[in-house]
Scaffold this motif. Sequence first.
Motif, short mmCIF file in Angstrom:
data_model
loop_
_atom_site.label_atom_id
_atom_site.label_comp_id
_atom_site.label_asym_id
_atom_site.label_seq_id
_atom_site.Cartn_x
_atom_site.Cartn_y
_atom_site.Cartn_z
N GLY A 266 31.12 -35.78 0.24
CA GLY A 266 29.79 -35.54 -0.13
C GLY A 266 29.52 -34.12 -0.37
N ILE A 267 30.44 -33.19 0.46
CA ILE A 267 30.35 -31.86 0.28
C ILE A 267 30.71 -31.39 -1.21
N ALA A 268 31.82 -32.02 -1.64
CA ALA A 268 32.22 -31.72 -3.01
C ALA A 268 31.30 -32.06 -3.94
N ARG A 269 30.58 -33.12 -3.74
CA ARG A 269 29.40 -33.57 -4.94
C ARG A 269 28.60 -32.50 -4.82
N GLU A 270 28.01 -32.24 -3.71
CA GLU A 270 27.02 -31.19 -3.54
C GLU A 270 27.03 -29.85 -3.93
N VAL A 271 28.14 -29.58 -4.09
CA VAL A 271 28.67 -28.11 -4.75
C VAL A 271 28.98 -27.95 -6.29
#
Length: 291
Positions: A257-262
């Motif tokens: 989720g963090i990867a997609r968010e950034v």
Amino acid sequence: MSQAAEIVRISAPPAPYFLECGHTVYAAGDQHPNRHNIGVFDLLFVESGILFIGEENREWALGPGQSLLLLPDRYHFAVKPCEDRCSFYWLHFRTVCAWQETSPAVPPTLQTEEHVRKFGALPYSIQLPKMWDLPYPEQTYQLMDKLLGYSAERQSSAYWSSQQTFEELLRMMDLRQLEQYASPVVTLAEQAEAFIKNNYRSELTSESFSEALHFHYNYITRCMKQVYGMTPNEYLLHYRLEQAKLLLLKTEWPISGIAREVGFKNTPYFSNRFTLKNGCSPQQFRKQYSH
């Protein structure tokens, strides 16, 4: 307003910090002391009269409304005694960051990655004129009088007031705040930086940079490389990974989720780039700061 002949570039943060200041009046025949390697920046503002002063092989006759920044590792000397009464303010400050004396035409070369590792923030290049006709001399004198007044206050309050007033003075003298001194290279690099920060979650291409900034991508790349030491794609990757570090600390979101968010479409690629940059995986980074 005259164009600054030389500038002194100081990297920040951390910002330069105020040490002490004073107001000196010389009678006719008095002169500035000769000094070598005093270890602090010495900023002079002439209020009245003429101050004859030199640094290494340079000499100046400073008149009312003019300033001069003497460098900490140079030889400062009196060119000759004052011919009439001369009144001037002086201010000493230090910096723990890199600095250099250069021409305004030369773009700053900041060691971005090294600065981030050392200070935890992207560098900003404060650009102070070496010798200058002050655009607002009365405002400068008022700030110096404020600084002088803090010496009579308790240290607990005077410290914060002094630093705040000093930073206001620096901001007023920072040539990057004044449009007439702005370098086209620095201006475009800053615009590209802002574009990245506002759109880093999206897929950014050379076409999107050119369309947004109205310059060829190769020129944008040269400007960013000169100012930040990174190409737009390198800066984009750096900024995405810095934002990921914040999310790892402040949220319990899964790594994917963090990867997609950034802005990363591929989680393994994100983890690989994060590990290469920080020496540990995203999971390890989060674990070392969690209870």
